[in-house]
Design an enzyme around this catalytic site. Structure first.
Site, PDB file in Angstrom:
ATOM      1  N   PRO A  88       0.820  -1.228   0.000  1.00  0.00           N
ATOM      2  CA  PRO A  88       0.000   0.000   0.000  1.00  0.00           C
ATOM      3  C   PRO A  88       0.852   1.276   0.000  1.00  0.00           C
ATOM      4  O   PRO A  88       0.359   2.340  -0.376  1.00  0.00           O
ATOM      5  CB  PRO A  88      -0.814  -0.102   1.297  1.00  0.00           C
ATOM      6  CG  PRO A  88      -0.782  -1.534   1.670  1.00  0.00           C
ATOM      7  CD  PRO A  88       0.515  -2.081   1.162  1.00  0.00           C
ATOM      8  N   GLU A 115       1.104  -8.852   7.710  1.00  0.00           N
ATOM      9  CA  GLU A 115       1.011  -7.438   8.076  1.00  0.00           C
ATOM     10  C   GLU A 115       1.995  -6.606   7.274  1.00  0.00           C
ATOM     11  O   GLU A 115       1.712  -5.483   6.893  1.00  0.00           O
ATOM     12  CB  GLU A 115       1.308  -7.262   9.577  1.00  0.00           C
ATOM     13  CG  GLU A 115       0.093  -7.418  10.449  1.00  0.00           C
ATOM     14  CD  GLU A 115      -0.987  -6.395  10.120  1.00  0.00           C
ATOM     15  OE1 GLU A 115      -2.090  -6.830   9.765  1.00  0.00           O
ATOM     16  OE2 GLU A 115      -0.718  -5.183  10.194  1.00  0.00           O
ATOM     17  N   ARG A 152      -1.632  -7.420 -21.762  1.00  0.00           N
ATOM     18  CA  ARG A 152      -2.478  -7.087 -22.915  1.00  0.00           C
ATOM     19  C   ARG A 152      -1.881  -5.973 -23.772  1.00  0.00           C
ATOM     20  O   ARG A 152      -2.323  -5.766 -24.898  1.00  0.00           O
ATOM     21  CB  ARG A 152      -3.917  -6.751 -22.483  1.00  0.00           C
ATOM     22  CG  ARG A 152      -4.071  -5.468 -21.736  1.00  0.00           C
ATOM     23  CD  ARG A 152      -5.483  -5.309 -21.196  1.00  0.00           C
ATOM     24  NE  ARG A 152      -6.466  -4.952 -22.221  1.00  0.00           N
ATOM     25  CZ  ARG A 152      -6.593  -3.725 -22.740  1.00  0.00           C
ATOM     26  NH1 ARG A 152      -5.779  -2.755 -22.371  1.00  0.00           N
ATOM     27  NH2 ARG A 152      -7.517  -3.480 -23.647  1.00  0.00           N
ATOM     28  N   ASP A 167      -8.566   2.821 -25.749  1.00  0.00           N
ATOM     29  CA  ASP A 167      -8.942   2.525 -24.369  1.00  0.00           C
ATOM     30  C   ASP A 167      -9.039   3.806 -23.555  1.00  0.00           C
ATOM     31  O   ASP A 167      -8.240   4.703 -23.727  1.00  0.00           O
ATOM     32  CB  ASP A 167      -7.843   1.696 -23.674  1.00  0.00           C
ATOM     33  CG  ASP A 167      -7.873   0.243 -24.061  1.00  0.00           C
ATOM     34  OD1 ASP A 167      -8.859  -0.179 -24.677  1.00  0.00           O
ATOM     35  OD2 ASP A 167      -6.900  -0.450 -23.741  1.00  0.00           O
TER      36      ASP A 167
HETATM   37  C1  4GS Z   1      -1.937  -3.879  -1.242  1.00  0.00           C
HETATM   38  C2  4GS Z   1      -2.425  -2.797  -1.979  1.00  0.00           C
HETATM   39  C3  4GS Z   1      -2.385  -4.331   0.091  1.00  0.00           C
HETATM   40  C4  4GS Z   1      -1.414  -4.894   3.118  1.00  0.00           C
HETATM   41  C5  4GS Z   1      -1.397  -7.181   2.120  1.00  0.00           C
HETATM   42  C6  4GS Z   1      -1.695  -5.503   4.472  1.00  0.00           C
HETATM   43  C7  4GS Z   1      -1.654  -7.721   3.519  1.00  0.00           C
HETATM   44  C8  4GS Z   1      -1.952  -5.788   2.024  1.00  0.00           C
HETATM   45  N1  4GS Z   1      -0.968  -4.443  -1.954  1.00  0.00           N
HETATM   46  N2  4GS Z   1      -1.745  -2.746  -3.113  1.00  0.00           N
HETATM   47  N3  4GS Z   1      -1.138  -6.841   4.540  1.00  0.00           N
HETATM   48  N4  4GS Z   1      -3.391  -1.937  -1.643  1.00  0.00           N
HETATM   49  N5  4GS Z   1      -1.605  -5.245   0.723  1.00  0.00           N
HETATM   50  O1  4GS Z   1      -3.396  -3.883   0.579  1.00  0.00           O
HETATM   51  O2  4GS Z   1      -0.844  -3.742  -3.102  1.00  0.00           O
END
Ligand code: 4GS
Length: 245
Positions: A88, A115, A152, A167
């Site tokens: 994230p 985590e 793609r 697109d």
């Molecule tokens: C993401 C996301 C995600 C984060 C995986 C907490 C488990 C999780 N991965 N883009 N631990 N958004 N990963 O939420 O890539």
């Protein structure tokens, strides 16, 4: 293109053998391989995670099985190319990122399920990418989305029937409304211009409706592109029409 994925849930990638991506693999355009890094653990319980130093909730992916699985990929393929960590905290995934990746010869994805990652894993990584501002249970779906959008774009993967030209997001605008037969469906008519045979008028209508849809739904996209004189004129018409009623 060679694509490697490191994941402890290799079966999650079975859907990738379907559809256009599966065909790209069968036609030899893409070489796709998933490595279960649990097979590379050195401990007797085959654990791939451990608790964080300093305390706190949640488990972290431990570096040893990832480093060893990466060594195995390097031994087999010569190198690991671009190494993408799904996280994230990464750069948000967009069409521009897919276009960039589609030019690579080799991409390796690290998809974690805990985590977080032991920080030393990032040493192996060239790109950290986030699918979006939400929390998933693991990186696998993110890797599949990136693979789908990237593969793609490889020349020859899409036929004319599914062409990537035009697109949304590659033009910077949302797509215009489209219709197929019948011209009258339960009293709902196809816009007359589309059955007129006037190709210049059709092209103008499509551009205007593309601008209208973008103006109404994603005005942020209009800030990011340079409009032609013609588009500026059509957008002014759309703005006038959409503010009077
Ligand atoms: C993401 C996301 C995600 C984060 C995986 C907490 C488990 C999780 N991965 N883009 N631990 N958004 N990963 O939420 O890539």
């Amino acid at each position: 293109m060679r694509i490697d994925v490191l994941s402890i849930f290799p079966d999650m990638f079975k859907p990738m053998t379907e559809s256009i991506i599966g065909k790209a693999v069968n036609r030899g355009l893409v070489d796709f391989s998933v490595t279960d890094f649990r097979n590379f653990t050195n401990n007797k319980h085959n654990n791939v995670d451990d608790t964080p130093f300093g305390g706190g909730a949640g488990m972290l992916l431990t570096p040893q099985p990832i480093f060893d699985a990466m060594d195995a990929i390097k031994a087999k393929a010569g190198d690991y190319g671009r190494v993408i960590l799904l996280d994230p905290a990464g750069v948000p995934f967009t069409q521009a990122v897919a276009e960039d990746l589609s030019g690579e010869e080799h991409i390796t994805f690290i998809a974690g399920h805990y985590e977080g990652y032991d920080e030393r894993i990032r040493e192996l990584v060239t790109d950290e990418i986030s699918l979006g501002d939400y929390v998933l249970t693991g990186g696998e779906l993110g890797a599949m989305v990136i693979i789908d959008a990237t593969v793609r774009l490889i020349p020859e993967v899409l036929g004319n029937r599914e062409s990537a030209i035009g697109d949304s997001f590659s033009t910077g605008l949302l797509e215009y409304p489209q219709y197929t037969r019948p011209a009258d469906f339960r009293g709902r008519q196809v816009p007359e211009v589309l059955t007129s045979g006037n190709h210049a008028k059709i092209a103008e209508w499509r551009m205007k409706e593309s601008l209208r849809r973008t103006y109404l739904r994603r005005p942020d996209l209009l800030e990011k592109i340079e409009l032609t004189k013609e588009q500026v004129k059509l957008l002014a018409e759309v703005e006038a029409e959409e503010t009077t009623d």
